[in-house]
Design a protein around this motif. Structure first.
Motif, PDB file in Angstrom:
ATOM      1  N   VAL A 127      -0.155  20.211  -9.622  1.00  0.00           N
ATOM      2  CA  VAL A 127      -1.325  19.383  -9.326  1.00  0.00           C
ATOM      3  C   VAL A 127      -2.538  20.277  -9.094  1.00  0.00           C
ATOM      4  CG1 VAL A 127       0.093  17.548  -8.339  1.00  0.00           C
ATOM      5  CG2 VAL A 127      -0.805  19.334  -6.846  1.00  0.00           C
ATOM      6  N   SER A 128      -3.680  19.664  -8.919  1.00  0.00           N
ATOM      7  CA  SER A 128      -4.930  20.417  -8.756  1.00  0.00           C
ATOM      8  C   SER A 128      -4.963  21.144  -7.420  1.00  0.00           C
ATOM      9  CB  SER A 128      -6.120  19.471  -8.839  1.00  0.00           C
ATOM     10  OG  SER A 128      -6.129  18.611  -7.709  1.00  0.00           O
ATOM     11  N   PRO A 129      -5.724  22.247  -7.334  1.00  0.00           N
ATOM     12  CA  PRO A 129      -5.869  22.946  -6.046  1.00  0.00           C
ATOM     13  C   PRO A 129      -6.390  22.036  -4.938  1.00  0.00           C
ATOM     14  CG  PRO A 129      -6.712  24.297  -7.834  1.00  0.00           C
ATOM     15  CD  PRO A 129      -6.414  22.949  -8.428  1.00  0.00           C
ATOM     16  N   TRP A 133      -4.672  21.395  -1.357  1.00  0.00           N
ATOM     17  CA  TRP A 133      -5.503  21.574  -0.156  1.00  0.00           C
ATOM     18  C   TRP A 133      -5.402  20.344   0.741  1.00  0.00           C
ATOM     19  CZ3 TRP A 133     -11.398  20.513  -0.332  1.00  0.00           C
ATOM     20  CH2 TRP A 133     -11.965  20.719   0.942  1.00  0.00           C
ATOM     21  N   THR A 134      -5.502  19.153   0.124  1.00  0.00           N
ATOM     22  CA  THR A 134      -5.443  17.919   0.900  1.00  0.00           C
ATOM     23  C   THR A 134      -4.097  17.769   1.602  1.00  0.00           C
ATOM     24  OG1 THR A 134      -6.980  16.828  -0.616  1.00  0.00           O
ATOM     25  CG2 THR A 134      -5.615  15.413   0.781  1.00  0.00           C
ATOM     26  N   LEU A 135      -3.015  18.017   0.870  1.00  0.00           N
ATOM     27  CA  LEU A 135      -1.685  17.900   1.470  1.00  0.00           C
ATOM     28  C   LEU A 135      -1.502  18.894   2.606  1.00  0.00           C
ATOM     29  CD1 LEU A 135       0.442  17.475  -1.793  1.00  0.00           C
ATOM     30  CD2 LEU A 135       0.086  15.740  -0.021  1.00  0.00           C
ATOM     31  N   HIS A 136      -1.899  20.137   2.363  1.00  0.00           N
ATOM     32  CA  HIS A 136      -1.753  21.168   3.386  1.00  0.00           C
ATOM     33  C   HIS A 136      -2.589  20.822   4.623  1.00  0.00           C
ATOM     34  CE1 HIS A 136      -1.094  25.313   4.854  1.00  0.00           C
ATOM     35  NE2 HIS A 136      -2.338  25.228   5.288  1.00  0.00           N
ATOM     36  N   ALA A 137      -3.818  20.369   4.384  1.00  0.00           N
ATOM     37  CA  ALA A 137      -4.697  20.033   5.513  1.00  0.00           C
ATOM     38  C   ALA A 137      -4.128  18.881   6.328  1.00  0.00           C
ATOM     39  CB  ALA A 137      -6.096  19.689   4.994  1.00  0.00           C
ATOM     40  N   VAL A 138      -3.616  17.846   5.640  1.00  0.00           N
ATOM     41  CA  VAL A 138      -3.028  16.715   6.359  1.00  0.00           C
ATOM     42  C   VAL A 138      -1.845  17.180   7.219  1.00  0.00           C
ATOM     43  CG1 VAL A 138      -1.735  14.564   6.083  1.00  0.00           C
ATOM     44  CG2 VAL A 138      -3.797  14.957   4.736  1.00  0.00           C
ATOM     45  N   ALA A 139      -0.985  18.029   6.634  1.00  0.00           N
ATOM     46  CA  ALA A 139       0.183  18.509   7.366  1.00  0.00           C
ATOM     47  C   ALA A 139      -0.221  19.223   8.650  1.00  0.00           C
ATOM     48  CB  ALA A 139       1.006  19.438   6.483  1.00  0.00           C
TER      49      ALA A 139
END
Length: 235
Positions: A127-129, A133-139
């Motif tokens: 998937v796109s960077p 980024w969104t997944l990592h930030a949410v986690a």
């Protein structure tokens, strides 16, 4: 005093075995969560996708094993927590239930964070960077709403320690744990710098999780040194 009479040798032996199993579970949790230390120094802040992409490119394979190890560690945590509750019920204090509620909410948030971060690990090449980024930030941002739950747990166990359940040193350790966990609320205010939940001094994950592991180890080693339930604890 009536309950103290029912503290038979058989019951004391069962409590001794349970305390040892709880202690071993606490130590097992620390061992299973220790691999986090391998990647914590490399956590990026949450300000943008570039640093996060580099992190996953370098650590994706190790993150799979680390996330799995942390997840297995929840088994040890709940065995430890069961022994802790059984030990504290005779105290008859409402702080026990505050501690249990805070622990369950904190661990639920951590479990959810692991799942979201696993998605980032497994998808970062597909998937796109920006999506990674969104997944990592949410986690990692889940640390901010979990801050209150972690703080409640440590406030409760501090109250129990200062009330005589554990040595006062356990109380001061819990006070420090409450402060470190509450500091994670800073993650609500910035994606970079000290407040950010990714690698911030205040908002980062390392401090709160370390506080939990250190406190659990302290209780576990105390149980190993004092495995037998004292008659006063059964009253």
């Amino acid at each position: 005093m009536e309950r103290a009479k029912t503290l038979t040798p058989e019951r004391m032996g069962s409590a001794m075995l349970s305390r040892r199993s709880g202690a071993l579970a606490g130590i097992a949790l620390a061992v299973l969560w220790a691999p986090m230390a391998l990647v914590i120094p490399f956590f990026p802040n949450l300000a943008g996708p570039t640093g996060i992409g580099v992190f996953y490119a370098d650590h994706a394979n190790s993150m799979k094993w680390i996330l799995a190890s942390i997840s297995v560690g929840f088994i040890a945590f709940f065995i430890f927590a069961g022994r802790l509750v059984a030990d504290l019920i005779p105290c008859g204090s409402g702080w026990l239930w505050s501690a249990l509620g805070g622990a369950l909410m904190f661990m639920t948030a951590l479990c959810a964070a692991l799942g979201v971060d696993a998605a980032a690990v497994l998808l970062f090449e597909s998937v796109s960077p920006e999506t990674v980024w969104t997944l990592h930030a949410v986690a990692f941002l889940l640390a901010a709403p979990a801050a209150g739950a972690g703080a409640v747990f440590f406030v409760a166990v501090a109250a129990l320690a200062f009330g005589g359940t554990w040595p006062r040193s356990f109380g001061w350790l819990a006070v420090l744990g409450a402060a470190v966990n509450l500091a994670a609320v800073a993650g609500f205010f910035s994606l970079a710098g000290a407040p950010n939940s990714g690698n911030g001094l205040l908002g980062g994950l390392a401090g709160p999780v370390s506080a939990w592991v250190i406190w659990i180890l302290a209780v576990s080693f105390r149980w190993l040194r004092h495995p037998q339930l004292a008659p006063s604890e059964g009253s």
